[in-house]
Write an enzyme that holds these catalytic residues in place. Structure first.
Site, PDB file in Angstrom:
ATOM      1  N   HIS A  71      -0.554   3.993  -7.955  1.00  0.00           N
ATOM      2  CA  HIS A  71      -1.375   5.207  -7.933  1.00  0.00           C
ATOM      3  C   HIS A  71      -2.609   5.097  -8.827  1.00  0.00           C
ATOM      4  O   HIS A  71      -3.203   6.108  -9.206  1.00  0.00           O
ATOM      5  CB  HIS A  71      -0.564   6.442  -8.340  1.00  0.00           C
ATOM      6  N   LEU A 126       0.859  -1.175   0.000  1.00  0.00           N
ATOM      7  CA  LEU A 126       0.000   0.000   0.000  1.00  0.00           C
ATOM      8  C   LEU A 126       0.896   1.225   0.000  1.00  0.00           C
ATOM      9  O   LEU A 126       1.946   1.238   0.646  1.00  0.00           O
ATOM     10  CB  LEU A 126      -0.897   0.042   1.247  1.00  0.00           C
ATOM     11  N   ASP A 127       0.482   2.278  -0.702  1.00  0.00           N
ATOM     12  CA  ASP A 127       1.198   3.542  -0.640  1.00  0.00           C
ATOM     13  C   ASP A 127       1.306   3.998   0.809  1.00  0.00           C
ATOM     14  O   ASP A 127       0.419   3.716   1.634  1.00  0.00           O
ATOM     15  CB  ASP A 127       0.472   4.624  -1.435  1.00  0.00           C
ATOM     16  N   ARG A 128       2.350   4.763   1.102  1.00  0.00           N
ATOM     17  CA  ARG A 128       2.537   5.283   2.454  1.00  0.00           C
ATOM     18  C   ARG A 128       1.324   6.090   2.907  1.00  0.00           C
ATOM     19  O   ARG A 128       0.931   6.047   4.077  1.00  0.00           O
ATOM     20  CB  ARG A 128       3.800   6.154   2.510  1.00  0.00           C
ATOM     21  N   THR A 179      -1.815   5.725   1.968  1.00  0.00           N
ATOM     22  CA  THR A 179      -3.061   4.967   1.968  1.00  0.00           C
ATOM     23  C   THR A 179      -3.150   4.110   3.224  1.00  0.00           C
ATOM     24  O   THR A 179      -2.177   3.461   3.611  1.00  0.00           O
ATOM     25  CB  THR A 179      -3.146   4.063   0.732  1.00  0.00           C
TER      26      THR A 179
END
Length: 302
Positions: free
Chosen positions: A236, A139-141, A143
Site C-alpha cells: 500500500h 499487485l493489490d486486488r 490495482t
C-alpha cells in the site's frame, strides 16, 4: 530449503497444509479435522477414503491414522463459490520463462480470502495448463496493470530476485484531487509497517523504509493525473504516500478512512494503474519493458 509439497497442483490449485497441534485430546487425524471443521465431516471422510489426504512424505492417511503432534498433512480444499470478476485478463507477453498480463481492477493476484479459484494465478494456470506458474511480484486486488508471472520453477528465483533487489523500474499512474498548494515533482519518504492480519498499513515514526518519486502529469483544476515512481515496494506504499499529501487516490476505500464495498460493486475502482515494468532479463541480458494498454482518465466535469 523450501518444503517439498507432496501433492501436485490440481486444476490450478495447490494443496492445503494443515499443522497438527502439539497437544490434542484427539487420537486420530480424522477426529481432529472433524472437530476443527465440523461442517465438512462428510467431505473429510470422503477425501480420506479416496486417499486424498497425505502426510509430509506423501503417504495416504486413513480414518484410523493416529494424530502425530506438530506433523503436517496435506489435502485439496473444495473451491468455494466465488464472485466472477467481469473483466478480461489481457496477455501482454508469453515466452518459455515468463507470462506478463494486464491485470484488471478487482482481480486478486494470488488465492486469498474470498478469491481462490477466481484469482489471476489460478485462472491463468487453468487457461494455459501451467501448473507451475507463479507470480514474480504482486499487485493489490484493487490495482490494475502489468503483472509478471514465471512459467517454470527453475527460473522463478532469478525473476523474483529482480523485484526483491529493486532492479525493476516500475511506473504507475494515479488520479487524485488537485491541490495547487502542493509542489511537484517531489519525493515522499516514510517508515511504513503492515502487521499480519491487519487490513491497513500505516506510517510510523522512524527511519524511512519507503520512498516514492511523484510527478503531476496534468490537471483540470479539480483533479490531477499523477505519475508515481516507487523506489521501494511496501504494501500500500503508493496509496499511503498519496494520502499523506492530503490527496488520496480516487476510489481508495482504505485511506484515509476504511469503508466497506460490496464484493460485486465495480462502480468505483481504485484509480491506480501499474503502467509499465522494465528490467534487464536475467537470462538473456536484454532490457525488457512491458506496458499496460489500460488508461486512466480525469473525471468528466458535470
Amino acid at each position: 530449503m523450501a518444503r517439498r509439497v507432496p501433492l501436485p497442483v490440481r486444476d490450478g490449485l495447490g494443496p492445503t497444509r494443515i499443522r497438527m497441534p502439539e497437544y490434542s485430546p484427539f487420537g486420530t487425524v480424522l477426529e481432529y479435522l472433524v472437530a476443527r471443521f465440523p461442517q465438512d465431516e462428510s467431505r473429510l471422510r470422503y477425501k480420506l477414503n479416496a486417499r486424498e489426504v497425505v502426510d509430509a512424505d506423501g503417504q495416504a492417511l486413513t480414518e484410523n491414522s493416529p494424530l502425530v503432534p506438530r506433523s503436517d498433512i496435506y489435502l485439496y480444499r473444495d473451491p468455494p463459490v466465488e464472485p466472477v470478476v467481469p473483466f478480461p485478463i489481457e496477455i501482454v507477453h508469453h515466452d518459455e520463462n515468463i507470462l506478463v498480463i494486464d491485470k484488471p481492477h478487482f482481480l486478486a493476484t494470488m488465492p486469498r480470502g474470498a478469491y481462490i479459484a477466481r484469482s489471476a494465478l489460478v485462472l491463468l494456470r487453468r487457461r494455459f495448463d501451467l501448473p507451475e506458474l507463479s507470480p514474480a511480484h504482486r499487485l493489490d486486488r484493487l490495482t490494475a496493470g502489468v503483472l509478471v508471472f514465471t512459467v517454470r520453477p527453475d527460473v522463478r528465483r532469478a525473476y523474483q530476485e529482480l523485484f526483491a533487489e529493486r532492479a525493476v523500474t516500475k511506473i504507475y499512474d494515479a488520479v487524485a484531487r488537485y491541490d495547487p498548494d502542493l509542489e511537484f515533482p517531489r519525493t515522499v519518504r516514510s517508515r511504513m509497517i503492515k502487521e499480519r492480519g491487519v487490513l491497513r498499513a500505516e506510517e510510523v515514526p522512524g527511519e524511512p523504509n519507503a520512498e516514492t518519486f511523484l510527478e503531476l502529469s496534468e490537471h483540470d483544476g479539480r483533479h490531477g493525473m499523477y505519475t508515481l515512481h516507487p523506489k521501494t515496494g511496501r504494501t500500500h506504499q503508493l496509496r499511503l504516500h498519496m494520502n499523506s499529501l492530503g490527496i488520496p487516490i480516487m476510489g481508495d476505500n482504505f485511506y484515509p478512512d476504511f469503508y466497506d464495498v460490496a464484493g460485486d460493486d465495480y462502480s468505483n475502482p481504485l484509480r491506480l494503474l501499474a503502467r509499465s515494468i522494465s528490467f534487464r532479463d536475467p537470462f538473456t541480458g536484454r532490457e525488457r519493458t512491458f506496458v499496460s494498454n489500460r488508461k486512466l482518465e480525469l473525471p468528466t466535469r458535470a
